[in-house]
Design an enzyme around this catalytic site. Structure first.
Site, PDB file in Angstrom:
ATOM      1  N   LYS A   1      -3.035   5.851   5.385  1.00 41.24           N
ATOM      2  CA  LYS A   1      -3.557   4.805   6.269  1.00 41.24           C
ATOM      3  C   LYS A   1      -2.943   4.923   7.655  1.00 41.24           C
ATOM      4  CE  LYS A   1      -2.087   0.516   5.753  1.00 41.24           C
ATOM      5  NZ  LYS A   1      -1.438   0.138   7.050  1.00 41.24           N
TER       6      LYS A   1
ATOM      7  N   ASP B   1      -6.852  -0.558   5.458  1.00 37.38           N
ATOM      8  CA  ASP B   1      -5.948  -1.696   5.379  1.00 37.38           C
ATOM      9  C   ASP B   1      -6.643  -2.837   4.642  1.00 37.38           C
ATOM     10  OD1 ASP B   1      -7.707  -2.875   7.153  1.00 37.38           O
ATOM     11  OD2 ASP B   1      -6.315  -2.923   8.831  1.00 37.38           O
TER      12      ASP B   1
END
Length: 221
Positions: free
Chosen positions: A142, A161
């Site tokens: 991420k 996220d």
């Protein structure tokens, strides 16, 4: 609960309408990201530090912390013990201060940053992301995807996220929001999002900022 075909179609239409309203602002922001690599290594490193700070902390809080570190000349020269007090409102500030110092060492030689040249040495951006995940402590998929997007290199990457995952669940792209994500699961969800992006004809990078703005009310980083 799985959406009916009609419910899913309605949800997609609502998303496309919202994109029509926000497209110009989103694309302006993405074009700004593409200009970052035209700036100096210090600015590119600041973007990396921002992404190192973001796990379990808000983007606004993290960018404010990076700005404080820059103002005090700590981002490029500070020791972890000097950086940490500036991260009091960032979760896990002790660890993240060390990550910043370690990342600076990774991308420095003779006191000068070479982050831009390192990024440009990779012809394959997927290989670059793998390298970042494997060699920069504190970066998962991420965070590495987030960094590369923020310097104009991540249009094919998903930044998974909690905001994005909630939207994917809402749209039945995924069946549940995972508590934690392994590499295998991350890449699987990323590919599902890539397919959804093609299906609804909203570019992946645009879709990320669209979801983020729908959750937070603004378009940021």
């Amino acid at each position: 609960m799985e959406l009916s075909p009609r419910e899913r179609e309605k949800s997609v239409q609502e998303l496309q309408i919202l994109y029509g309203e926000k497209r110009d602002a989103i694309q302006t922001r993405l074009n700004e990201f593409k200009q970052v690599l035209n700036r100096n290594d210090d600015d590119v490193f600041a973007e990396l530090c921002f992404c190192l700070l973001t796990p379990q902390s808000s983007a606004k809080t993290c960018w404010a912390a990076v700005s404080r570190l820059k103002e005090r000349s700590l981002l490029l020269k500070g020791e972890a013990s000097e950086i940490q007090p500036q991260l009091n409102d960032v979760r896990f500030g002790d660890s993240k201060a060390r990550y910043i110092v370690e990342a600076r060492a990774t991308f420095s030689k003779d006191g000068k940053l070479f982050l831009k040249s390192h990024l440009s040495s990779f012809a394959n951006l997927f290989e670059l992301r793998e390298w970042m995940v494997e060699n920069v402590r504190g970066l998962g998929y991420k965070e590495a995807s987030h960094f590369l997007r923020n310097v104009g290199l991540g249009e094919e990457f998903a930044i998974l996220d909690r905001h994005i995952l909630r939207n994917l669940k809402r749209l039945d792209v995924i069946s549940e929001v995972p508590v934690s994500i392994t590499k295998k699961r991350y890449l699987e969800i990323e590919e599902k999002l890539r397919g959804f992006s093609r299906e609804i004809r909203i570019p992946l990078a645009d879709l990320d900022l669209l979801f983020w703005s729908r959750e937070t009310g603004w378009i940021f980083k």
